[in-house]
Design a protein around this motif. Structure first.
Motif, PDB file in Angstrom:
ATOM      1  N   VAL A 122       9.603  -5.835   5.556  1.00  9.96           N
ATOM      2  CA  VAL A 122       9.126  -5.022   4.444  1.00  9.96           C
ATOM      3  C   VAL A 122       8.527  -3.736   4.967  1.00  9.96           C
ATOM      4  CG1 VAL A 122       7.588  -4.943   2.454  1.00  9.96           C
ATOM      5  CG2 VAL A 122       8.616  -7.114   3.115  1.00  9.96           C
ATOM      6  N   PHE A 123       9.043  -2.656   4.452  1.00 11.36           N
ATOM      7  CA  PHE A 123       8.580  -1.341   4.893  1.00 11.36           C
ATOM      8  C   PHE A 123       7.312  -0.955   4.139  1.00 11.36           C
ATOM      9  CE2 PHE A 123       8.799   3.329   4.225  1.00 11.36           C
ATOM     10  CZ  PHE A 123       8.638   3.713   5.547  1.00 11.36           C
ATOM     11  N   GLY A 138       1.352   8.338  -7.830  1.00 12.11           N
ATOM     12  CA  GLY A 138       0.780   9.658  -8.015  1.00 12.11           C
ATOM     13  C   GLY A 138      -0.705   9.550  -8.227  1.00 12.11           C
ATOM     14  N   HIS A 157      -1.129   2.759  -7.557  1.00 15.91           N
ATOM     15  CA  HIS A 157      -1.809   3.817  -6.816  1.00 15.91           C
ATOM     16  C   HIS A 157      -1.807   3.472  -5.337  1.00 15.91           C
ATOM     17  CE1 HIS A 157      -4.797   0.752  -7.860  1.00 15.91           C
ATOM     18  NE2 HIS A 157      -5.067   0.872  -6.589  1.00 15.91           N
ATOM     19  N   GLN A 169       0.104   3.045  -1.998  1.00 17.98           N
ATOM     20  CA  GLN A 169       1.403   3.437  -1.469  1.00 17.98           C
ATOM     21  C   GLN A 169       2.101   2.336  -0.728  1.00 17.98           C
ATOM     22  OE1 GLN A 169       0.923   5.817   1.742  1.00 17.98           O
ATOM     23  NE2 GLN A 169      -0.923   6.833   1.064  1.00 17.98           N
ATOM     24  N   GLU A 170       1.340   1.521  -0.013  1.00 16.38           N
ATOM     25  CA  GLU A 170       2.023   0.450   0.726  1.00 16.38           C
ATOM     26  C   GLU A 170       2.788  -0.412  -0.269  1.00 16.38           C
ATOM     27  OE1 GLU A 170      -0.205  -1.870   3.464  1.00 16.38           O
ATOM     28  OE2 GLU A 170      -0.296  -0.258   4.932  1.00 16.38           O
ATOM     29  N   LEU A 174       5.849   1.517  -1.437  1.00 17.68           N
ATOM     30  CA  LEU A 174       6.888   1.603  -0.412  1.00 17.68           C
ATOM     31  C   LEU A 174       7.531   0.252  -0.163  1.00 17.68           C
ATOM     32  CD1 LEU A 174       5.090   3.989   2.101  1.00 17.68           C
ATOM     33  CD2 LEU A 174       6.890   4.557   0.460  1.00 17.68           C
ATOM     34  N   SER A 175       6.712  -0.790  -0.209  1.00 13.41           N
ATOM     35  CA  SER A 175       7.260  -2.090   0.165  1.00 13.41           C
ATOM     36  C   SER A 175       8.103  -2.695  -0.933  1.00 13.41           C
ATOM     37  CB  SER A 175       6.133  -3.049   0.540  1.00 13.41           C
ATOM     38  OG  SER A 175       5.350  -3.337  -0.595  1.00 13.41           O
ATOM     39  N   PRO A 223      12.031   4.579  -0.265  1.00 16.56           N
ATOM     40  CA  PRO A 223      10.737   4.569   0.424  1.00 16.56           C
ATOM     41  C   PRO A 223      10.767   5.256   1.780  1.00 16.56           C
ATOM     42  CG  PRO A 223      11.143   2.445  -0.588  1.00 16.56           C
ATOM     43  CD  PRO A 223      12.373   3.267  -0.819  1.00 16.56           C
ATOM     44  N   GLN A 224      11.737   4.866   2.625  1.00 16.71           N
ATOM     45  CA  GLN A 224      11.774   5.470   3.952  1.00 16.71           C
ATOM     46  C   GLN A 224      11.918   6.982   3.881  1.00 16.71           C
ATOM     47  OE1 GLN A 224      13.173   2.464   3.608  1.00 16.71           O
ATOM     48  NE2 GLN A 224      13.193   1.330   5.552  1.00 16.71           N
ATOM     49  N   TYR A 274       8.787   8.598   2.794  1.00 16.23           N
ATOM     50  CA  TYR A 274       7.783   8.522   3.836  1.00 16.23           C
ATOM     51  C   TYR A 274       8.120   9.436   4.999  1.00 16.23           C
ATOM     52  CZ  TYR A 274       4.531   6.584   7.179  1.00 16.23           C
ATOM     53  OH  TYR A 274       3.524   6.444   8.082  1.00 16.23           O
ATOM     54  N   PHE A 291       2.142  18.455  -0.868  1.00 13.94           N
ATOM     55  CA  PHE A 291       1.493  17.419  -1.662  1.00 13.94           C
ATOM     56  C   PHE A 291       2.028  16.053  -1.296  1.00 13.94           C
ATOM     57  CE2 PHE A 291       1.728  14.376  -5.066  1.00 13.94           C
ATOM     58  CZ  PHE A 291       0.391  14.224  -5.381  1.00 13.94           C
ATOM     59  N   PHE A 314      -0.122  13.117   0.229  1.00 12.91           N
ATOM     60  CA  PHE A 314      -0.394  11.953  -0.599  1.00 12.91           C
ATOM     61  C   PHE A 314       0.129  10.677   0.048  1.00 12.91           C
ATOM     62  CE2 PHE A 314       0.019   9.043  -4.123  1.00 12.91           C
ATOM     63  CZ  PHE A 314      -1.195   9.228  -4.755  1.00 12.91           C
ATOM     64  N   SER A 356      -1.423   9.717   3.624  1.00  5.68           N
ATOM     65  CA  SER A 356      -2.634  10.527   3.776  1.00  5.68           C
ATOM     66  C   SER A 356      -2.595  11.361   5.051  1.00  5.68           C
ATOM     67  CB  SER A 356      -3.902   9.681   3.808  1.00  5.68           C
ATOM     68  OG  SER A 356      -3.700   8.433   3.238  1.00  5.68           O
ATOM     69  N   ARG A 398       7.444  13.413  15.100  1.00  2.00           N
ATOM     70  CA  ARG A 398       6.646  13.145  13.904  1.00  2.00           C
ATOM     71  C   ARG A 398       5.787  14.329  13.476  1.00  2.00           C
ATOM     72  NH1 ARG A 398       6.390   8.128  11.635  1.00  2.00           N
ATOM     73  NH2 ARG A 398       7.882   6.748  12.633  1.00  2.00           N
TER      74      ARG A 398
END
Ligand code: ATP
Ligand code: ATP
Ligand code: MG
Ligand code: MG
Lengths: 274, 320, 351, 267, 351
Positions: free
Chosen positions: C304-305, E36, E193, E195-196, E199-200, E219-220, E223, E230, E234, E237, E345
């Motif tokens: 899981v990403f 968001g 709210h 993100q993990e 994304l997951s 998601p990838q 990310y 922004f 966001f 972080s 990165r």
């Protein structure tokens, strides 16, 4: 559009009922208010009422007694409703029963109860006399105080139950939040419960006011013929002297006057906060 | 079975009414008579409102409402000949027939009621009402009540007025208001005598008897200046299918036996000359040709015409 | 600014026992988190501290004074409700001013200033004249927060104050809370379901479970030395693996159900039934070719990403083992991997 | 009550409640006293003790008849007025219909207009169009008078209701009527209950319309009492009233035992 | 089971413009997150999809059919409200059964089974007969979740469904949601709210900001390649550092305000004003003695213990740089550290 149809369907039976069974019959009656003795149109009935200080006096008495009665009902009814809302359900049920018990007796009979209590030599004047406040012949009967006492007793359930319904729905956590923010019980009552209970207070007062404006049995019996109110005057004109045109004119004045006076009130009640 | 709908005045009156008139009538003619308990004013208002489809066949009035009813065509005229008892009636009882009203079937004399245990003295005249001895213990009756109206007209007359000129009456009553209670219904009258220490009141003879039967020490006195009376009429309602039977009913109410019953049971004075009464009863009603001639009657039409303005003026007078 | 002592607090709702004897002392000026699974009694405990709920048994003291029967308004607390409890008939500004008005703090204009400052703190200065129902969920939550912090009470009680905020805002709010706490020396009790939040903000973490206190301690302590299997499983979402513990010359060894042997932290007693605690982030994954130091081989079941991190679920026989790897290790479901565990981080708790 | 109400205040509160109850019940005690009095006329304190006035109620079947008529009528009026009133209140609350304010005024008018005018008007119209009056005329008349009570109390309760609930129901597939039935109405319960009670009481105590619309067979209890009082008042009227109060208390106690109406007065 | 197309949706409340033209297509069976900051319009958008809010302009289609004016009950959706909206007069069981009753799904006993299954899914099987007000906040949230998933609608809308749950429970619920989604192929729109979480769980992440869609992607993708400052700030972080970009033979270089030079990912154009995006978890801290490959030296300002990770705030001249380090690197405030950044990165976004 469909929302409107839905609302129309909801309100429809009520509107239909009032249109057919209320508006239609009273239109015929109220039309009489502008019909003269000869059958022609006239404003004489209105003029007779509005130019006579006697009738204006009656109006004034009706209004200020109604306002007074309404206020007393609200002032007693609000704390009472609050207490009722906050006790356990069993106790609440019986408080409700006790409060509405007066309504289960005929208005005439319960007024007789007051006549006994308030009349000359009755329990209340007797007590006052024993306490040395008043003379032996003192009576509360046929006074405005008697009207107020009798009407408050009859109307209190209306105000209280209307407020109770709303207070029951106030989220307790709001009250709790207020307490944690340093508001005392009274401050909470004033700043949180009171404004949130306002729709109920408005509805209850509306009922109490309109009922006291239009009732005549209790005022007539307790106030006597020497303290007439508008509704009694209408009743007399309709049945005793059979001046239906005049009765109709008085009714129009009462109806229009009260509706106009209550317009802001009607708008206010039922509106959500903010 | 034929059916009649009539009104009666409720309570003890209605009980007696059933016993004396309704039940015997039903038996005699094998018909059904249904009663609506309605006081005269209410009955008239109801009759007027349902003019399009009246439900009464016979309507009884006690406050002069027949004048209005006849004028508005709510009731039908009856001829004296149509009544088997018509010829036996005192003239005043059939006087209204010519105006389209029904006959008078009973009379309630108006005089002074007083509490014989408490009142300092027995009144004899209407003018005694102004006697300071009764101060604060007087009960006056509202003019919207027909007993009250006639009582007032009498006081007015005692003070020198007449229907056209009620000023003396109003002026005189004004002096009494400070020391009296004003009531508008009979129960209030009872309440005042029973609880509130009332001593004297202008009211009706039959009611004095009712109070006495209820255990109160009330006596009735005919004022020396004269005795006005309330005339109870039985009227034939217009636009009803069964008028013949209704007439029979009215006629039945006028029979001497019925009238004697009224006097015996409730102290209403008879209007049929042929009525026979016991002595005790006779003393407590207006009985006999001579006594009857002493009865005063204010012209019903004039009273009706003046009623609204009298009532209004009265109201203004007593209003605080 | 006030010590808070809870003494054997028991609370039942009718026949439902919610708190079973909670004793806890919170020193003046501490920042304490209540951490625990949903329904374990955190809110109830907070409400008891606030005086909103009667205790069934037990008592509590604030600054040495017995307040068990003192009404909420006399306790000089501020509380933020999990459900916000904003007063619907007042604007945002009036809501935030409410505690100042009730406690008569300062003049009208001082109050206005403080209200504005509090609203700026929660980044809502521009919405002061809205009514609560015209706000989004997170905005409402921030109004509730502003209302709680505006009046510097002795004790600040916060019930999940940041649950509806995004990560960035939440970090900002955390910083503000810590700063406020430092500046005013408030005693703060903070309910959260987020362990990172609990660990990062508080001086002391109180771990609750089913109406009981499971463990109390400083964040590092709680994290590094969970005392019960519940504690270790809850904090850091560790894997709990049933093992047998044996002893060798070099120290203790855990024997997994599938037979693999892992050296564990010293001090573990040999026994037949125990749990090996493997924290997700302590597990290291390497390509299967790599020589495994202290560990075993397993297969990746799911991946899981999570952005910065990746969660793998590994399978070893019947066991499922979760681990959190940095975002750079890339294995795919089905890949065999070499799993290694630092000896010092492999703890044993008796079953 | 919320925890932490000072004892003095509790005392004060109960004092207020007690005084109010005494005030409200005082005349009823008089009535109850009168009903067991031996004396013929209405006076207090009662002289002697006798149950003959209660016996008198059952001897004349007029009272029994009037009571059944009134109960039938009141129950019918309560049911219909509550249903119609609830619908109207919900529609008014939503304010989506044009002229809502006007409608609100209309729905209030029967309360303000002295019922005598309405009674006469209804009787005239009924006689002219339908014919002789009947039970149905009275039913309609009472519904008109009772309607404003239901509407007002229900509106008040709706004002504080959570708008999300109806929305939630919509997302769960509840049709318009289901929403009203399962979500809106349960929310109105306290108001509806008060309104229904008022409706019952209005019909049960109403004397003016009933006076005009009566027929020989159609005499309600208030009219029967009024008739009694008007001509020969005796303590039977007090006995009837006492009986009604007793019956109310008794019925509520029984229903509460059996069904637990405590639930309906809220929790 | 249904494609969802939003076309230029604009929404205003009175004079407040909340959504400024949202266009978005969600394929049938996708799991989409709306991510968001607080107050950006997520709930409003969800309510518009549900049909609870009229659009000011624009329209939407579900499964090809224009539903702009179709009422919610005819859209075959299920929605979980941010404020739960449990029906207070119904027990937990009745609440969860409500959508089945309304949609007439199955017989009474089938419904009972499904209700019980949904309640077990959210681990509340034992509280089925409670009333909502007798539940804790997290329990209420789970009832709302159970009510949303019980009726397998075409489209499932979830507004912050897990915000009040602890990490363990939240993970369990996530697994359940994903499984449900797979099994039934629901189209799911999910506001969060976290993100993990976004994304997951999701196939597609929709990043919103102030009533606009900022970026849509897997998601990838979101990310790894945030398109706006922004987005990068966001998600993850990231630190946003104002830099100048220069070019050398080997590639682009960013020049920090304090003069340090960092090689950045290839493809960045030279310019005077740009932002260097450094994600917190990409920054590597080493003892200052270590040779820095691509980076600079800085001082530790604060250290925050997060359990598995540690957050450091570093100071470099006037800049503050946050970074997330694994729980094992231990530096103290005041320590100088060597900061290194993987070239790949370190991204540049024009200011
Ligand atoms: N009735 C209203 N009147 C005016 N503005 C409103 C109203 N309702 C919402 N808003 C505003 O619309 C914006 C979007 O609200 P929305 O509830 O969609 O936010 P959100 O993205 O769900 O936020 P959160 O994560 O805080 O729940 C907010 O800024 C809010 O203040
Ligand atoms: N009125 C009540 N009657 C019965 N049980 C209740 C009542 N109120 C709360 N509970 C139960 O008490 C327990 C503790 O509730 P509490 O609200 O304190 O939990 P919590 O730790 O705050 O949970 P969450 O994180 O979900 O908010 C819960 O299991 C809840 O179901
Ligand atoms: Mg909680
Ligand atoms: Mg939202």
């Amino acid at each position: 559009m469909r929302d409107r149809i839905e609302d129309l369907a909801l309100a429809g039976p009520g509107i239909l009922l009032l249109a057919l069974a209320f508006v239609l019959p009273i239109t015929e009656m109220l039309r009489l208010s502008i019909v003269g003795a000869d059958g022609g149109l006239t404003v004489e009935h209105f003029a007779r009422f509005l130019t006579d200080s006697y009738y204006l006096g009656i109006v004034w008495r009706t209004i200020y007694l109604s306002v007074l009665i309404t206020m007393i009902c609200a002032v007693i009814g609000f704390p009472l409703a609050y207490v009722m809302a906050r006790v356990r359900p069993g106790l609440r049920l019986w408080l409700i029963v006790l409060i509405i018990l007066p309504l289960m007796t005929s208005v005439v009979v319960r007024t007789f109860g007051w006549m006994v209590l308030l009349g000359r030599g009755g329990l209340v004047p007797f007590t006052f006399w024993k306490l040395g406040f008043v003379g032996r012949n003192f009576t509360l009967m046929h006074t405005e105080a008697a009207i107020v006492i009798g009407m408050v007793q009859v109307l209190l359930p209306f105000t209280t139950l209307s407020i109770l319904g709303v207070v029951m729905k106030i989220d307790r956590r709001l009250e709790e939040a207020s307490r944690t923010m340093g508001a005392s019980f009274f401050a909470t009552l004033r700043t949180v419960i009171l404004p949130l209970a306002m729709p109920g207070i408005l509805a209850g007062s509306l009922l109490a006011f309109t009922l006291s404006v239009s009732s005549f049995v209790t005022p007539s019996l307790l106030g006597g013929v020497r303290l007439p109110v508008v509704a009694a005057s209408i009743y007399d004109a309709a049945t005793k002297t059979l001046e239906w045109n005049f009765a109709a004119a008085q009714s129009v004045i009462l109806l229009v006057g009260v509706l106009l006076a209550l317009t802001p009130y009607i708008k206010l009640s039922g509106r959500r906060h903010g | 079975k034929d059916k009649l709908v009539i009104n009666s005045y409720g309570g003890a009156y209605e009980q007696i009414h059933r016993k004396l008139v309704i039940e015997p009538f039903m038996k005699k003619y094998d018909v059904d008579v249904q009663v609506i308990t309605a006081y005269s004013a209410d009955a008239l208002a109801q009759l007027r409102a349902q003019k399009a489809a009246p439900q009464f066949d016979v309507i009884h009035f006690s406050g002069g409402q027949e004048v209005v009813a006849a004028r508005e065509g709510l009731i039908s005229a009856i001829k004296a000949e149509e009544l088997s008892n018509g010829k036996d009636l005192y003239p005043f009882a059939t006087e209204g027939l010519s105006r389209g009203e029904g006959p008078v079937h009973a009379v309630a004399a108006i005089g002074l009621l007083y509490n014989k245990d408490k009142a300092p003295k027995k009144p004899a005249r209407w003018a005694d009402l102004w006697d300071p001895a009764y101060k604060d213990h007087i009960v006056l009756t509202d003019l919207s009540n027909s007993y009250g109206l006639l009582g007032f007209l009498m006081l007015n007359k005692v003070k020198g007025g007449d229907i056209k000129n009620p000023d003396p009456g109003f002026d005189a009553v004004k002096g009494l208001l400070g020391s009296s209670v004003v009531v508008s219904t009979s129960p209030e009258m009872q309440q005042n005598f029973a609880q509130n220490d009332a001593w004297i009141a202008p009211y009706a003879q039959d009611y004095a008897y009712t109070l006495r039967k209820a255990g109160l020490p009330i006596e009735f006195v005919q004022g020396a200046e004269g005795t006005p009376a309330v005339y109870l009429t039985a009227n034939l309602v217009a636009n009803r299918p069964n008028q013949d039977l209704a007439k029979k009913f009215i006629d039945f109410s006028l029979s001497p036996e019925v009238q004697a019953g009224w006097a015996t049971e409730l102290r209403y004075s008879p209007t049929n000359k042929a009525t026979k009464l016991d002595d005790t009863v006779a003393k407590e009603v207006v009985y006999g040709e001579q006594a009857v001639s002493g009865l005063m009657r204010f012209d019903p039409v004039a009273v009706d015409a003046a009623r609204a303005s009298l009532v209004e003026r009265w109201k203004k007078l007593i209003a605080r | 600014m006030a010590t808070l002592e809870l003494n054997q607090i028991v609370k039942s709702f009718g026949s439902v026992d919610v708190l079973h004897g909670i004793s806890l002392t919170i020193e003046s000026g501490q920042f304490v988190s209540l951490l625990g699974p949903s329904g374990c009694g955190k809110t109830t405990l907070l409400r008891i501290i606030a005086g909103l709920e009667n205790v069934t048994r037990g008592g509590l003291r604030i600054a040495g004074r017995d307040v068990t029967n003192v009404p909420p308004e006399d306790r000089d607390i501020a509380m933020m409700f999990q459900s916000y409890a904003l007063l619907p008939h007042m604007s945002v500004r009036e809501n935030v001013r409410f505690p100042l008005r009730m406690r008569k703090r300062g003049t009208r204009s001082e109050q206005d200033q403080r209200v504005q400052a509090a609203l700026e703190t929660v980044q809502l200065g521009h919405l002061a004249d809205r009514m609560p129902r015209q706000l989004s969920g997170g905005q409402q939550q921030r109004v509730a927060l502003a209302r709680a912090i505006v009046s510097d009470p002795k004790i600040l009680l916060l019930d999940e104050p940041l649950s509806n905020l995004d990560a960035r805002l939440r970090e900002d709010m955390q910083v503000e809370l810590i700063e406020l706490h430092r500046r005013l020396g408030l005693t703060t009790v903070f309910v959260t379901h987020d362990q990172e939040e609990a660990l990062s903000l508080s001086d002391t973490v109180v771990l609750m479970n089913a109406g009981r206190i499971e463990q109390v301690g400083a964040p590092q302590e709680i994290y590094a030395a969970p005392r019960t299997s519940f504690a270790s499983e809850f904090i850091g979402s560790a894997n709990l693996i049933p093992v047998k513990v044996g002893e060798t010359a070099t120290g203790a060894q855990a024997i997994l159900p599938s037979g693999e042997i892992i050296s564990v932290a010293p001090g573990s007693e040999p026994c037949q039934k125990a749990h090996l605690i493997l924290r997700q982030e302590d597990i290291k994954l390497q390509p299967v070719q790599t020589a495994v130091q202290n560990g075993f081989r397993a297969t990746v079941e799911t991946r899981v990403f999570l952005g910065a991190r990746i969660r793998y679920v590994l399978r070893l026989g019947d066991l499922r083992i979760k681990c959190l790897a940095p975002g750079t290790d890339i294995f795919s479901p089905g890949d065999p991997v070499a799993v290694s565990v630092p000896e010092s981080r492999a703890q044993i708790i008796e079953a | 009550m919320v925890k932490g109400v000072p004892n003095a205040l509790r005392l004060l509160t109960w004092l207020l409640v007690t005084l109010t109850l005494i005030f409200v019940l005082a005349p009823l005690i008089v009535v109850a006293g009168v009903s067991v009095s031996e004396s013929q006329f209405i006076a207090f304190p009662p002289t002697g003790f006798s149950l003959r006035w209660f016996a008198a109620i059952f001897e004349s079947n007029a009272y029994v008849h009037a009571l059944t008529t009134s109960l039938k009528l009141a129950v019918l009026v309560t049911v219909t007025a509550t249903i119609i009133g609830a619908g109207a209140a919900i529609a008014l609350h939503r304010r989506r219909l044009p002229g809502t304010g006007l409608l609100a005024g209309l729905f209030l008018s029967p309360l303000i207009l002295p019922s005598i005018i309405f009674a006469i008007g209804l009787l005239m119209l009924w006689s002219a169009t339908v014919g002789p009056v009947s039970f149905w005329a009275l039913w309609i008349g009472h519904m008109v008078i009772a309607l404003p009570y239901v509407i007002r109390t229900t509106l008040a309760v709706l004002a504080d209701s959570d708008p999300f609930l109806e929305e939630a129901a919509r997302t769960m597939g509840a049709s318009r009527w289901q929403r009203i039935l399962y979500v809106v109405l349960p929310q109105c319960v306290p108001g509806l209950a008060a309104g229904a009670f008022f409706a019952f009481n209005i019909s049960f105590d109403e004397a003016v319309v009933a006076l005009f619309l009566r027929t020989p067979d159609l005499v309600t209890l208030p009219i029967q009492i009024y008739n009694q009082l008007e001509f020969s008042p005796d303590p039977t009227v007090a006995a009837v009233s006492t009986l009604m109060m007793g019956l109310t208390v008794f019925l509520i106690a029984i229903i509460d035992r059996l069904l637990g109406i405590q639930r309906f007065v809220g929790t």
